[in-house]
Design a protein around this motif. Structure first.
Motif, PDB file in Angstrom:
ATOM      1  N   TYR A 158      -9.371  -2.250  -3.719  1.00  0.00           N
ATOM      2  CA  TYR A 158      -8.158  -2.872  -3.200  1.00  0.00           C
ATOM      3  C   TYR A 158      -8.387  -3.884  -2.076  1.00  0.00           C
ATOM      4  O   TYR A 158      -7.844  -4.974  -2.101  1.00  0.00           O
ATOM      5  CB  TYR A 158      -7.191  -1.800  -2.697  1.00  0.00           C
ATOM      6  CG  TYR A 158      -6.825  -0.792  -3.757  1.00  0.00           C
ATOM      7  CD1 TYR A 158      -6.183  -1.219  -4.920  1.00  0.00           C
ATOM      8  CD2 TYR A 158      -7.127   0.550  -3.619  1.00  0.00           C
ATOM      9  CE1 TYR A 158      -5.854  -0.303  -5.917  1.00  0.00           C
ATOM     10  CE2 TYR A 158      -6.795   1.471  -4.599  1.00  0.00           C
ATOM     11  CZ  TYR A 158      -6.156   1.031  -5.753  1.00  0.00           C
ATOM     12  OH  TYR A 158      -5.828   1.917  -6.724  1.00  0.00           O
ATOM     13  N   ARG A 159      -9.193  -3.477  -1.100  1.00  0.00           N
ATOM     14  CA  ARG A 159      -9.186  -4.244   0.142  1.00  0.00           C
ATOM     15  C   ARG A 159      -9.626  -5.700  -0.061  1.00  0.00           C
ATOM     16  O   ARG A 159      -9.026  -6.610   0.534  1.00  0.00           O
ATOM     17  CB  ARG A 159     -10.079  -3.551   1.174  1.00  0.00           C
ATOM     18  CG  ARG A 159      -9.929  -4.092   2.577  1.00  0.00           C
ATOM     19  CD  ARG A 159     -10.484  -3.131   3.594  1.00  0.00           C
ATOM     20  NE  ARG A 159      -9.740  -1.888   3.619  1.00  0.00           N
ATOM     21  CZ  ARG A 159      -8.551  -1.738   4.178  1.00  0.00           C
ATOM     22  NH1 ARG A 159      -7.981  -2.757   4.781  1.00  0.00           N
ATOM     23  NH2 ARG A 159      -7.919  -0.590   4.140  1.00  0.00           N
TER      24      ARG A 159
ATOM     25  N   ARG B  81       0.333   5.856  -0.858  1.00  0.00           N
ATOM     26  CA  ARG B  81      -0.377   6.041   0.400  1.00  0.00           C
ATOM     27  C   ARG B  81      -1.627   6.880   0.178  1.00  0.00           C
ATOM     28  O   ARG B  81      -2.701   6.561   0.673  1.00  0.00           O
ATOM     29  CB  ARG B  81       0.577   6.719   1.389  1.00  0.00           C
ATOM     30  CG  ARG B  81       0.071   6.758   2.798  1.00  0.00           C
ATOM     31  CD  ARG B  81       1.127   7.277   3.730  1.00  0.00           C
ATOM     32  NE  ARG B  81       1.412   8.683   3.460  1.00  0.00           N
ATOM     33  CZ  ARG B  81       2.252   9.416   4.195  1.00  0.00           C
ATOM     34  NH1 ARG B  81       2.906   8.868   5.189  1.00  0.00           N
ATOM     35  NH2 ARG B  81       2.460  10.676   3.904  1.00  0.00           N
TER      36      ARG B  81
ATOM     37  N   PRO C 196     -10.989   8.161   0.486  1.00  0.00           N
ATOM     38  CA  PRO C 196     -12.195   7.592   1.092  1.00  0.00           C
ATOM     39  C   PRO C 196     -12.889   6.590   0.172  1.00  0.00           C
ATOM     40  O   PRO C 196     -13.330   5.535   0.627  1.00  0.00           O
ATOM     41  CB  PRO C 196     -13.068   8.819   1.338  1.00  0.00           C
ATOM     42  CG  PRO C 196     -12.126   9.971   1.416  1.00  0.00           C
ATOM     43  CD  PRO C 196     -10.970   9.632   0.531  1.00  0.00           C
TER      44      PRO C 196
ATOM     45  N   GLN D 167     -11.774   2.815   0.281  1.00  0.00           N
ATOM     46  CA  GLN D 167     -11.718   2.084   1.538  1.00  0.00           C
ATOM     47  C   GLN D 167     -12.528   0.796   1.516  1.00  0.00           C
ATOM     48  O   GLN D 167     -12.332  -0.070   2.354  1.00  0.00           O
ATOM     49  CB  GLN D 167     -12.210   2.976   2.685  1.00  0.00           C
ATOM     50  CG  GLN D 167     -11.341   4.196   2.921  1.00  0.00           C
ATOM     51  CD  GLN D 167      -9.884   3.836   3.083  1.00  0.00           C
ATOM     52  OE1 GLN D 167      -9.537   3.035   3.948  1.00  0.00           O
ATOM     53  NE2 GLN D 167      -9.032   4.394   2.256  1.00  0.00           N
ATOM     54  N   GLY D 168     -13.444   0.683   0.576  1.00  0.00           N
ATOM     55  CA  GLY D 168     -14.303  -0.492   0.546  1.00  0.00           C
ATOM     56  C   GLY D 168     -13.590  -1.739   0.041  1.00  0.00           C
ATOM     57  O   GLY D 168     -12.364  -1.744  -0.126  1.00  0.00           O
TER      58      GLY D 168
ATOM     59  N   ARG E 192       1.411 -10.591  -2.130  1.00  0.00           N
ATOM     60  CA  ARG E 192       0.940 -10.496  -0.751  1.00  0.00           C
ATOM     61  C   ARG E 192       2.056  -9.967   0.150  1.00  0.00           C
ATOM     62  O   ARG E 192       1.836  -9.085   0.994  1.00  0.00           O
ATOM     63  CB  ARG E 192       0.511 -11.891  -0.301  1.00  0.00           C
ATOM     64  CG  ARG E 192      -0.520 -11.874   0.789  1.00  0.00           C
ATOM     65  CD  ARG E 192      -0.868 -13.317   1.179  1.00  0.00           C
ATOM     66  NE  ARG E 192      -1.791 -13.301   2.294  1.00  0.00           N
ATOM     67  CZ  ARG E 192      -3.120 -13.334   2.161  1.00  0.00           C
ATOM     68  NH1 ARG E 192      -3.653 -13.370   0.966  1.00  0.00           N
ATOM     69  NH2 ARG E 192      -3.893 -13.305   3.228  1.00  0.00           N
TER      70      ARG E 192
ATOM     71  N   MET F 183       2.499  -6.356  -0.497  1.00  0.00           N
ATOM     72  CA  MET F 183       1.454  -5.504   0.074  1.00  0.00           C
ATOM     73  C   MET F 183       1.711  -5.160   1.545  1.00  0.00           C
ATOM     74  O   MET F 183       1.197  -4.154   2.039  1.00  0.00           O
ATOM     75  CB  MET F 183       0.093  -6.183  -0.058  1.00  0.00           C
ATOM     76  CG  MET F 183      -0.502  -6.042  -1.441  1.00  0.00           C
ATOM     77  SD  MET F 183      -2.033  -6.954  -1.584  1.00  0.00           S
ATOM     78  CE  MET F 183      -3.145  -5.947  -0.607  1.00  0.00           C
ATOM     79  N   LYS F 184       2.476  -5.981   2.228  1.00  0.00           N
ATOM     80  CA  LYS F 184       2.777  -5.680   3.639  1.00  0.00           C
ATOM     81  C   LYS F 184       3.472  -4.342   3.786  1.00  0.00           C
ATOM     82  O   LYS F 184       3.418  -3.710   4.841  1.00  0.00           O
ATOM     83  CB  LYS F 184       3.669  -6.774   4.226  1.00  0.00           C
ATOM     84  CG  LYS F 184       2.932  -8.063   4.515  1.00  0.00           C
ATOM     85  CD  LYS F 184       3.652  -8.839   5.605  1.00  0.00           C
ATOM     86  CE  LYS F 184       2.955 -10.153   5.904  1.00  0.00           C
ATOM     87  NZ  LYS F 184       3.437 -11.254   5.033  1.00  0.00           N
TER      88      LYS F 184
ATOM     89  N   LEU G 206       2.886  -1.673   2.043  1.00  0.00           N
ATOM     90  CA  LEU G 206       2.078  -0.510   1.650  1.00  0.00           C
ATOM     91  C   LEU G 206       1.700   0.354   2.851  1.00  0.00           C
ATOM     92  O   LEU G 206       1.477  -0.160   3.926  1.00  0.00           O
ATOM     93  CB  LEU G 206       0.812  -0.984   0.932  1.00  0.00           C
ATOM     94  CG  LEU G 206       1.030  -1.427  -0.514  1.00  0.00           C
ATOM     95  CD1 LEU G 206      -0.203  -2.105  -1.041  1.00  0.00           C
ATOM     96  CD2 LEU G 206       1.394  -0.228  -1.395  1.00  0.00           C
TER      97      LEU G 206
ATOM     98  N   LEU H  91      -4.301   4.832  -1.565  1.00  0.00           N
ATOM     99  CA  LEU H  91      -4.959   3.849  -0.703  1.00  0.00           C
ATOM    100  C   LEU H  91      -5.829   4.518   0.348  1.00  0.00           C
ATOM    101  O   LEU H  91      -6.790   3.926   0.821  1.00  0.00           O
ATOM    102  CB  LEU H  91      -3.895   2.978  -0.013  1.00  0.00           C
ATOM    103  CG  LEU H  91      -3.142   2.012  -0.922  1.00  0.00           C
ATOM    104  CD1 LEU H  91      -1.989   1.387  -0.172  1.00  0.00           C
ATOM    105  CD2 LEU H  91      -4.079   0.935  -1.448  1.00  0.00           C
ATOM    106  N   ASP H  92      -5.484   5.746   0.724  1.00  0.00           N
ATOM    107  CA  ASP H  92      -6.217   6.417   1.795  1.00  0.00           C
ATOM    108  C   ASP H  92      -7.420   7.218   1.288  1.00  0.00           C
ATOM    109  O   ASP H  92      -8.135   7.810   2.085  1.00  0.00           O
ATOM    110  CB  ASP H  92      -5.278   7.342   2.581  1.00  0.00           C
ATOM    111  CG  ASP H  92      -4.326   6.543   3.442  1.00  0.00           C
ATOM    112  OD1 ASP H  92      -4.590   5.348   3.658  1.00  0.00           O
ATOM    113  OD2 ASP H  92      -3.315   7.099   3.903  1.00  0.00           O
TER     114      ASP H  92
END
Lengths: 533, 550, 398
Positions: free
Chosen positions: B175-176, B161, B167, B170-171, B544, B547-548, B550, B164-165
């Motif tokens: 990951y995203r 967490r 800053p 976030q782009g 996939r 990833m739900k 996460l 992923l969090d």
């Protein structure tokens, strides 16, 4: 409020004995006043009788087709009933939450207001301003033989005490402020004669927009959309003129969940308080004169609760500017790191916090919007099939927490069971906002504003408290971790599920509890009885 | 990983009850207070007993018996090392608590005297071990996950967490906007240094041997039940001609079914309609139901025939008469097969007998709950999102009831071992460790549970989602709301059931959870994430799905 | 031949103990009893009111009749003795002792290029130097202090009354040792108290300050007993630990890693775990002072007459699967209660803290050596003389 157009009615015999507030939120009366009353000791019921002469309490059967010019409702705290001289055995027959009060130490913890001696951030500075100051049930621990004292000389925490004490709540609904003020003045004059003081007043605002037919709470979102639809197997609820004996597939809830004396979600008659039928061995005529029915189980007692309900009141101050500024920050943060996410605006974030768009439509995957035939938001929507993972309406959004519908079902085959289970925890919302509307949502004008949250239920623990504790403020709700309701909860995080990777945003404390109590909303016969005390 | 659930029930000297409660409270104050330099509550206990998941110490008071002290423990591994760990941490406290308990009358008496004598320093573990009561039914929410693993996976979740969090993450990259399998791989590389255990596959939660044994036990049990129900039929089939026997079975079955049909209606005012349908359930689980009936029937036929034939053989060997074996083969197996068929006539009578009992059972609609006790119970509750409950009820008397309770619990326990392996109990996934145990020659039933959310919502879950199982397991309690055919109504009487359960409860004065911030659901989520990293790489679709979480 | 047999028997002891734990956990042979289960060993150690140490007679020989707390029962005298010694040997010294031990050990390892005997070259040498300095006992002009202390220790703890040769030796060494300490006390007093900060000078300072407990006889007795009871033990257990590590490559590499990382806490846990498999001795003796019953209320319940000698097999207890999770697994993260190799209860090792501060530090410089391995041949395997480690040669470097 959708209650502006209630689609159900109480059967005539029930309506005649029930306060109109149960059946409607008086949507056609856009303004009003909430008067919080403090009673003198041993005041009896004369003041109530006199008050009703000046401000008649609206009966559900008064709700004819033609609009009422004015309406009123009244409810009492446990201490209020005690001051009016209700018999001790009657006082003891109310449900535990009402007898203990909203500010009982363990209840405060469950409701997310206080832990031990510390008020949490979701409560206004210094703790709530008013309550019924209900005394603890067990003031002193029994000392038995062989008892061991571990108190370390300190008193146990016990029930919190507020500066303002409220014994009764008079709700006045009017067409405009002038009429509201006039009615208040008349009421206050009568009350003063009986030494009843108004300790706190709040305006009751319901400004329905002409264009859309919806009303907005202070943050700017359409409010009061999802209400349960009462039904009754024995025909005490009418829908379109015919008895509603079968539940509405999504919103159907038995009448006994909101009105004592009828079958509730546990398929039994919702338990109700009683008053004794005789005094010192001789028959008391007052219950008979008041029109109270005899209690079916308790011989010698009259059913004091039938056609009454419990009214939960929580005054919630809203910090509108803080809310929108936090939404701005969250949106900016996302776009700063991810310029391609153009759809992420402050509104986009706020809609996900609430779970609806500002017009009241539930957020659906892919931002689809579906209108019902009368162009009102579709409230018969179920989550499991359409939005199981919360890609539309986030799992932790305010509306999904407040009423998860079938969302918590682990499998397809348990959808029906879970929807039914969720409907065992519903409330009839009757809240209205107070304070002026914001001119600019992002500017703190220093005005006090918020929601006078009110709801009706017959089992406070299983309905209101369950929603607050197990859904809204539950940090494990729906396989989420360490986050609570983003709108009414404390500072923290909110997950916005997205396919394939979720986002998380930071939310703050936007709503603070500033006073509240559990009230009893009596039936008309019960009011008659109280007037005779 | 083998996990143990047990309790130690000890009768309390009535005069020392308050003293015992005070000792428990003092122990809680000592352990549950973060000491200087420690972040967590119960930090010392957590370190001293590293196998422990949940533990409680409570005193049950009841009008029908002297107070009873219950030590409940749920831990990894075998009991011996656990008791040694516990003794090292709180042995002297336990010794003083044991001194508040009655001297036992059985063979443990000398042991009790030795450990409770003034100034005694003899280890207390052996006495606790000797007084241990094994559960009749138990449920482990996150079955097979050791405490260390649960905590390590929670730590991994927080690290994921945090990653992923950040800053800078976030782009679109890293990951995203990346492909799911790349996201998983990158996170794996990120996590590996701090969580080296991700480099090796974890042990299976339930080993193959354990699974095989669980299933075998269930089938063995089903075989015994089928055998018991078939005894009258086998005896009759042995002496009657087939047509006469079959006609008799049909006749008896019809009469039995008629009797059930006659009495099947709920007693006035006791019916609670639910979405549960027995027929629907049986149809949905038809393969399971049939295999649990037919396979044991087949086993029974083979085994009984073989036993009978070997007896004949033995008789022949002793008496010297040989050559008659084959002649017995068909008659014996015929009797067994027909006898098993006879179940269709014995079962209805048992069901009807039970129904007659239910119709005459008294329930307690409004049991007394002491205000003081209720306040005390509330005072220990809802501090974290997990809670604890303990309850003792008296068991309804009678031959049939006793048999049903004993074997019902045995069957339910075996069934749970086979079916409840992913945390769900019906559609509930809030129970960490729960168990039932019989006390005092089976006259009382103890229930202990460690669950997520409030007691009220837990009971609501029972009422709304698991009323069938609950009614089956708890319906034998004196005063339980009216039941119908063992599974209907009962716990669905929401308010009455809650009142009944509340009245049987005790204050959970000392209650320990090794991971008070983790729900069963969250532990499973952490586990899915950990396994996805551990057993990678995953293909795109699996990544996939992974990833739900996460 | 006899020694070889004894060594073989000792080597098989763990297996024999496992059998005993299962079939005869309380084994009674004549007036001697051996208990092997964790619970029973703990019981014997804890019940110090009825189980005495059998050391008093020997102690009297050593001290010339002066009392020392190891030979006492629980009571004010015992407490006073322990308390007095704790004021002159306190926790504040531990860090310094640890540092010093490591420095001495490093010197010892540096002095032996390519390999050394862990028993003599490392453990014995470092320990005696360390504690002689700490206690403030100088080297005697005649005889070696290692030999004196070790012979007296042997007499004290493993001696048999029938061993007349040893007794004769002790009757010579003990008075000489006492005289040696008395001489040092006298010398210090004559020279004034501005000496080193060692235990003897602290005792003398307290004496000068008017602490009546610290008489010359008290100081002499306690320093003697500390010297006899303490330093002979590390040369026994350090080689045991090394041998156990050498048998387990993963444990050894963990120890080497901890040593190289100067992670003393970790290294201590590893050494402690190694010692669980081969502690000081298989068992410690106690004597029942009254008629009593052990393992009361269990199936092993056994009455003992006063005077029965009880061997508490703590080595076996530390491998009892009834109380230890996976006792045959080498796991440095075990909990404190799983280790009872310093004894337990009243007579728990007085030097426990000192050992915890120094044992692993003495091994550390050796573990830091590259390619640490056994010497080839029998000298590369730990040999024992009775319970005493005799030789364990290791090699390092290219």
């Amino acid at each position: 409020m959708s209650a502006a157009h209630p689609s159900w009615k109480l059967a005539p015999d029930v309506a005649a004995a029930t306060q109109a507030l149960v059946a409607t939120g008086f949507g056609r009366l856009p303004t009003g006043r909430a008067l919080f009353l403090r009673l003198p000791s041993d005041c009896g019921g004369a003041w109530l009788k006199a008050l009703r002469g000046v401000v008649p309490i609206t009966v559900a059967s008064d709700l004819a087709e033609k609009a009422l010019p004015q309406a009123a409702a009244i409810a009492f705290t446990w201490t209020g009933l005690q001051r009016m001289g209700l018999a001790p055995n009657a006082l003891a027959s109310f449900s535990a939450p009402f007898r203990e009060g909203m500010l009982e130490e363990n209840r405060l913890r469950r409701l997310g207001d206080r832990r031990g001696d510390v008020w949490l951030d979701t409560v206004v500075e210094g703790g709530p301003r008013w309550s019924g100051n209900t005394p603890p049930r067990q003031a002193e621990k029994n000392v038995r033989a062989y008892s061991v004292d571990l108190s370390e000389g300190k008193p146990e925490t016990g029930t919190a005490v507020t500066g303002g004490v409220v014994h009764a709540l008079l709700l006045i609904y009017s067409r405009n402020d002038e009429e509201a003020d006039a009615t208040c003045a008349a009421a206050v004059a009568v009350l003063e004669e009986h030494h009843v003081r108004v300790v706190h007043t709040q305006p009751l605002l319901l400004d329905v927009e002409q264009r859309s037919g919806i009303s907005r709470e202070h943050f700017g979102f359409a409010d009061g959309l999802s209400q349960p639809q009462p039904y009754d197997r024995n025909g005490h609820v009418l829908k379109d003129g015919a008895p509603a004996t079968e539940p509405h597939p999504v919103q159907g809830v038995p009448l006994g969940e909101f009105l004592m004396g009828y079958e509730n979600g546990h398929q039994e008659i919702a338990p109700a308080p009683v008053v004794p039928g005789d005094v010192a061995g001789t028959e008391d005529q007052r219950p008979i004169k008041a029109g109270l029915p005899r209690h079916p189980e308790a011989r010698g007692f009259f059913d004091f609760g039938r056609n009454g309900s419990y009214l939960v009141v929580r005054e919630l101050a809203q910090n509108v500017a803080a809310f929108w500024r936090a939404m701005d920050t969250a949106a900016a943060l996302i776009r700063e790191n991810e310029p391609e996410a153009r759809e992420v605006t402050s509104d986009w974030v706020a809609e996900r916090v609430v779970g609806r768009d500002r017009e009241g439509h539930l957020i659906r995957p892919g931002n689809r919007r579906q209108l019902t035939r009368d162009a009102r938001p579709d409230n018969d929507y179920l989550f499991f099939d359409e939005d199981r993972h919360g890609f539309g309406c986030p799992l932790g959004s305010h509306v999904r927490r407040a009423h998860p519908r079938d969302s918590l079902a682990p499998t397809q085959s348990t959808k029906a069971t879970l929807l039914k289970a969720a409907n065992n925890h519903r409330i009839l919302r009757r809240g209205r906002k107070y304070g002026p509307n914001c001119a600019d949502l992002r500017v703190d004008d220093g005005a006090s504003r918020g929601l006078l949250f009110m709801c009706l239920n017959t089992d406070i623990a299983r309905q209101f408290e369950f929603i607050q504790q197990t859904w809204l403020l539950n940090s494990d709700f729906h396989t989420m971790f360490e986050e609570t309701d983003p709108l009414i909860g404390p500072d923290g995080w909110m997950t916005i599920p997205e396919d394939p990777l979720r986002r998380r945003i930071h939310v703050e404390t936007f709503v603070q509890f500033s006073g509240g109590e559990y009230f009893f909303l009596p039936s008309i016969p019960a009011l008659n009885y109280l007037g005779q005390l | 990983m083998r996990q143990t659930t047990l309790c130690v029930p000890l009768d309390v000297r009535p005069e020392s009850t308050e003293r015992l409660s005070a000792l428990i409270e003092l122990l809680r104050r000592r352990e549950d207070r973060p000491h200087i330099g420690a972040a967590d509550n119960f930090a010392l206990l957590s370190r001293a007993v590293p196998t422990l998941h949940f533990m409680s110490l409570s005193v049950f008071e009841h009008q029908s018996f002297d107070p009873i002290f219950i030590i409940e423990a749920n831990f990894d591994g075998r009991p011996g090392p656990f008791w040694a760990q516990l003794e090292a941490q709180m042995g002297e406290d336990l010794r003083e608590m044991l001194r508040c308990c009655k001297e036992p009358f059985d063979r443990t008496r000398n042991l009790y005297c030795a450990i409770t004598a003034e100034g005694s320093r003899v280890p207390v573990a052996p006495y606790l071990e000797a007084s241990t009561q094994r559960p009749s039914v138990f449920h482990h929410g996150n079955r097979g996950l050791t405490r260390d693993r649960i905590i390590a996976e929670a730590k991994l979740f927080r690290a994921l967490r945090e990653e992923l969090d950040k800053p800078q993450n976030q782009g679109a990259q890293p990951y995203r906007g990346a492909e799911p399998e790349d996201v998983r791989d990158r996170l794996y590389q990120k996590m590996l240094p701090e969580h080296p255990w991700l480099g090796t596959p974890g042990p299976p939660r339930v080993s193959g041997t354990e699974r095989f044994l669980d299933i075998s036990r269930l089938f063995l049990f089903a075989t015994m039940v089928v055998g018991a129900l078939a005894i009258p039929g086998i005896l009759m089939a042995a002496i009657l001609q087939t047509p006469i026997y079959l006609a008799g079975v049909a006749l008896f079955a019809l009469v039995g079914i008629y009797l059930i049909a006659r009495d099947r209606a709920p007693l006035p005012g006791t019916e609670v309609k639910t979405t549960f349908s027995l027929l629907g359930y049986l149809l949905k689980h038809a393969p399971l139901v049939l295999s649990v009936l037919l396979l044991p029937a087949a086993i029974l036929t083979v085994v009984l025939t073989a036993v009978a034939l070997s007896l004949v053989g033995l008789y022949g060997a002793i008496t010297g008469l040989t050559g008659e074996m084959e002649a017995f083969l068909w008659p014996v197996s015929r009797a067994v097969i027909l006898g098993v068929l006879g179940i269709v006539s014995t079962t209805p009578y048992l069901v009807w007998w039970l129904r007659r009992l239910e119709m005459r059972d008294h329930s307690q609609d409004s049991p007394h709950v002491d205000d003081d006790i209720a306040t005390q119970m509330a005072r220990y509750e809802d501090w974290v999102s997990q809670n604890h409950m303990g309850s003792i009820v008296l068991i309804r008397p009678g031959v049939l009831r006793s048999i049903i309770i004993r074997y019902g619990h045995m069957g339910l326990g075996l069934l749970l071992r086979v079916t409840a392996t992913n945390g769900y109990l019906g559609s509930m996934r809030t129970v960490h460790f729960a168990h039932w145990a019989f006390l005092n020659n089976g006259s009382r039933l103890l229930f202990l549970s460690n669950f997520d959310q409030s007691w009220g919502s837990y009971l609501d879950d029972f009422i709304e989602k698991a009323h069938v199982g609950l009614t089956l397991a708890w319906g034998c309690g004196v005063g339980f709301p009216p039941t119908r055919f063992l599974i209907f109504d009962g716990a669905s009487h929401g308010r009455r059931f809650k009142a009944w359960a509340l009245a049987s409860r005790a204050v959970s004065r000392f209650w320990y959870s090794a991971y008070p911030d983790l729900s069963v659901d969250q532990i499973e989520r952490n586990h899915r994430l950990a396994e996805g990293l551990r057993n990678g790489p995953l293909n795109r679709a699996d990544s996939r799905t992974w990833m739900k979480d996460l | 031949m006899k020694a070889w047999l004894a060594a073989r028997l000792l080597g098989q002891a763990p297996r024999a103990m496992a059998v005993l734990r299962r079939v005869r956990p309380v084994l009674k042979v004549g007036s001697t009893v051996i208990v092997t289960r964790y619970d029973d060993v703990l019981e014997v150690f804890r019940r110090d009111d009825v189980f005495d140490t059998p050391y008093k007679a020997q102690i009297d020989v050593l001290t010339g009749g002066e009392p020392f707390f190891l030979g006492m029962r629980a009571g004010p005298d015992y407490d006073a003795g322990v308390k007095a010694m704790r004021t002159v040997m306190h926790a504040g010294d531990l860090a310094r002792l640890g540092e010093r031990a490591e420095t001495l050990a490093a010197t010892a390892v540096a002095a032996h290029e390519g390999g050394l005997d862990v028993v003599d070259d490392l453990a014995r040498r470092v320990t005696f130097e360390l504690y002689a300095d700490y206690l403030g006992i100088p080297r005697p002009p005649e005889g070696r202090i290692e030999v004196w202390a070790t012979r007296l220790f042997e007499f004290q703890f493993a001696g048999s009354p029938d061993d007349h040769a040893l007794r004769a030796e002790v009757d010579e060494i003990a008075p000489a040792f006492r005289a040696h300490i008395d001489g040092e006390i006298a010398r210090r007093k004559a020279a004034g108290l501005n000496g080193a900060d060692d235990v003897m000078s602290r005792c003398l300072a307290l004496q000068a300050a008017g602490e009546t407990q610290f008489t010359d006889a008290f100081i002499r007795t306690h320093l003697l007993c500390m010297m006899v009871g303490g330093p002979p033990q590390p040369p026994m257990v350090i080689p045991h630990a090394m041998e156990q590590l050498l048998r387990r490559p993963t444990a050894l590499s963990a120890a080497v890693a901890a040593a190289r990382a100067d992670d003393d806490e970790r290294l201590w846990r590893i050494v402690r775990e190694a010692l669980r498999f081969d502690p000081l001795a298989p068992a410690l003796p106690r004597v029942a002072t009254a008629d009593l019953t052990i393992a009361c209320g269990t199936s092993r319940e056994t009455p003992l007459a006063a005077g029965t000698k009880v061997f508490a097999a703590f080595a076996s207890a530390m491998r009892d699967p009834r109380r230890l999770p996976s006792p045959e697994t080498f796991d440095p993260d075990r909990l404190d209660h799983e280790y009872i190799h310093f004894g337990h209860g009243l007579h728990e090792c007085f030097g426990r803290m000192m050992n915890e501060a120094t044992l692993h530090r003495i091994l550390k410089p050796l573990l830091k050596q590259p390619r640490l391995r056994r010497a080839s041949g029998p000298s590369g395997r730990l040999s024992k003389n009775g319970v005493f480690a005799d030789r364990l040669t290791v090699r390092y470097g290219p």
